[in-house]
Every structure is written in structure tokens, then in C-alpha cells.
Design an enzyme around this catalytic site. Structure first.
Site, PDB file in Angstrom:
ATOM      1  CB  CYS A 115      13.226  16.563 -32.557  1.00 51.91           C
ATOM      2  SG  CYS A 115      11.476  16.098 -32.558  1.00 51.91           S
ATOM      3  CG  HIS A 257      13.520  19.182 -29.545  1.00 59.63           C
ATOM      4  ND1 HIS A 257      12.590  19.776 -30.379  1.00 59.63           N
ATOM      5  CD2 HIS A 257      13.008  17.979 -29.193  1.00 59.63           C
ATOM      6  CE1 HIS A 257      11.564  18.962 -30.519  1.00 59.63           C
ATOM      7  NE2 HIS A 257      11.778  17.874 -29.810  1.00 59.63           N
ATOM      8  CG  ASN A 287       8.139  18.169 -30.157  1.00 61.14           C
ATOM      9  OD1 ASN A 287       8.733  18.686 -31.102  1.00 61.14           O
ATOM     10  ND2 ASN A 287       8.507  17.005 -29.635  1.00 61.14           N
TER      11      ASN A 287
END
Length: 336
Positions: A115, A257, A287
Site C-alpha cells: 500500500c 492511503h 482499499n
């Protein structure tokens, strides 16, 4: 332009998510979960997933094409794809992406930092530009985590979605809007087991034993990951702001993020910046791993949340463990 005056400048922005949408109610038809359970814990209500036969490279090509269009460019000297779900373990996905974009022959490679991959890719690309080794770099964050999730795991299936986002970097002056500054990167390999796919790499394959089915899927230890994400993203944002010569309270937008709505709120509280300054699109995309930050940028730009001249810090946290952030004054560009 001298080396100290030269910088990588964001000149284009593109994004893409696959058309198939999976809502929380869709998941509840097959798993022991509900829209209320998912949304109250994560802030997520829907996510996009690729269709059978699709790949990370497909999404990366479309996002890259849109970033080139946004920048009004047809070429780039280097293509960097940040991904932890490449089309194949070997070779890298980036060379094929470059070829499909009509950029064949340019340098192209992948970066795997989960990520945080997009921030690591930005830092790498900026180094090429600032050193004078490239005049432009196309940086793409793309992931298809739907392909590595356990179909029976209600937690991970609720969190992750597929997507891609890209920025076009060109050489420019360090003082102009869009110039990247204050890069900060970090890692803690001692906690690498917190976020992982245990099987498929050399460690498991060298045993000569078949992998257990559950070891082929993505796993994450939620509680410690939450705590580490808040701690490291908050620290990284403040470090980057200081390196850019900004007071934290003077940051106009913090684009992190998009892992969990609660994480965003906790980071905002920790650095004492109003949550209203944290653009969020997690409710509608989930996500999206390395695609998360550029997708959030594109949505914030389209929604009018992100405006030219604003002081912006981008930050990520992911497997490795890895974390990082970078600052820029937002340029006058239109996402495609």
C-alpha cells in the site's frame, strides 16, 4: 537548470476502476456479514473488481493512458508500475504496460511495497528526473487484490477493491507548483508477517512441498496493523511537512492511503489537523492498495476538494512493513 533547481513535477493525473461493482449487500448474500457491520468498522460500502480474465496490467494501461492525456503528452522516458499483484510472478508487469501504451523501448519496471508502493514509486521516479537521467516518468499504482483474497474471509473481502491511478512527472523547477519535495520513506521488516501472502515465493517453494490452500491467500493482522499505520503515517506526514518547510497546521490537504476510515480519523487526531482536510473515497472504492493514493487524488480533484495552490501531503502505509510520504503544492491540472 542546475541539479539543485531541478525537480519532478506532477503534470498529469489519470485513474481507472473496473466497471463491476460489489456492494456490501452483495457480500452479505454469500458471507456472514452485513452492510452495517462492514461500513461501521471500515467506512466502506462498495468496491470495484475485475472480471474473469482481467489483470492488473489492464487497469494500469487505462490509468496510464488517462494520465498521458491529462498531461497532453504521448511519450515518457520511463514507466514505473507499483503493484503487489503483478500479472505474472515473472516478468514484471511494467514493460508490457509500456508496450501497450505505445511506449515500447523505454525503461520499465515494477515496485512492490504494497500500500506504500505509489509513494515509493514517486520517490524513485523523482530521483531519475532530478538526477537528469529522465525528462519524464509515468508512475502507475495498480492492484487487483480481489484475485488473492480468500473467498470465505469476510474481513479481507470487505476491505479490498481493484483499481489503478497514475501521474505523469516531468522535469521542472523546484519552485513551481507540482514539484515533489520532502520525501520520507521507512520500513520495519521485523513485522513483515503482519501483512503477507505466505506462499508462492522462494521461501515456501524451496521446501518442495505443496502450499496449504490458506497460505496462498492474503492475510493481515488487523489490530497491530491499525496501530502501526496510525503511528507511522502520522509521523511521516509531520516529517515530510517539516522537510518541505511547512507547519503541519498549514497543510491544506492530507491525502492518505485509503485503508480504513477509522485510520484516517485517528491520524487526523494524532497530528491535530481537521479531518475535513483529509479527502476520502474509501466508501465507494475500498482499499485499492497501490492505486489508493492516485485514485483519491483524482476523485478529490474531480469533486473540487483539491485546488491549485493548495499545500498537499501524500502518505501511505503497507506491508513490509513500509510507510512514506511526499509533499507538493497542487498544480493546475485536470484529471482524466
Amino acid at each position: 537548470m542546475t541539479g539543485s533547481d531541478r525537480a519532478a513535477v506532477v503534470a498529469g493525473l489519470g485513474s481507472w476502476v473496473p466497471p463491476t461493482v460489489v456492494t456490501n449487500d452483495d457480500l452479505a448474500r454469500h458471507l456472514d456479514t452485513s452492510d452495517e457491520w462492514i461500513s461501521s468498522r471500515t467506512g466502506i460500502r462498495r468496491r470495484h473488481v475485475i472480471d474473469p480474465g482481467g489483470s492488473t496490467g489492464d487497469l494500469a494501461v487505462e490509468a496510464g493512458r488517462r494520465a498521458l492525456k491529462s498531461a497532453g503528452e504521448e511519450r515518457a522516458d520511463i514507466v514505473v508500475v507499483a503493484t503487489s499483484t503483478p500479472d505474472r510472478p515473472c516478468p514484471a508487469t511494467a514493460p508490457e504496460v509500456a508496450d501497450r501504451l505505445g511506449l515500447g523501448g523505454v525503461g520499465a519496471f515494477d515496485i512492490a511495497a504494497v500500500c506504500t508502493g505509489f509513494v515509493y514509486a514517486l520517490g524513485t521516479a523523482a530521483g531519475f528526473v532530478q538526477a537528469g537521467f529522465a525528462r519524464s516518468v509515468l508512475v502507475i499504482g495498480a492492484d487487483t487484490f480481489s484475485t488473492i483474497l480468500n473467498p470465505a474471509d469476510r474481513t479481507t473481502r470487505a476491505i479490498f477493491g481493484d483499481g489503478a491511478g497514475a501521474v505523469y512527472l516531468r522535469a521542472g523547477a523546484a519552485t513551481e507548483p507540482g514539484a515533489l519535495k520532502g520525501l520520507h520513506l521507512g520500513s520495519d521488516g521485523g513485522q513483515s508477517d503482519l501483512i503477507q501472502v505466505a506462499a508462492g515465493g522462494s521461501r515456501q517453494r524451496s521446501t518442495g512441498l505443496p502450499a496449504a490452500a490458506e497460505a496462498t491467500y492474503f492475510t493481515m493482522e488487523g489490530r497491530p496493523v491499525f496501530a502501526e499505520a496510525v503511528r507511522h503515517m502520522a509521523s511521516s506526514v509531520t516529517t515530510t511537512a517539516d522537510a518541505a518547510g511547512w507547519a503541519v497546521e498549514d497543510i491544506d490537504k492530507v491525502v492518505l492511503h485509503q485503508a480504513n476510515a477509522r485510520i484516517l480519523a485517528a491520524v487526523a487526531e494524532r497530528i491535530d489537523v481537521p479531518l475535513e482536510r483529509f479527502p476520502a473515497n474509501i466508501e465507494r472504492v475500498g482499499n485499492t492498495v497501490a492505486a489508493s493514493i492516485p485514485l483519491a487524488l483524482a476523485d478529490a480533484s474531480a469533486d473540487g476538494e483539491l485546488l491549485p495552490g493548495q499545500r498537499v501531503v501524500l502518505g501511505g502505509f503497507g506491508g513490509g512493513l513500509t510507510w512514506g510520504s511526499v509533499a507538493l503544492v497542487w498544480p493546475d491540472i485536470t484529471a482524466a
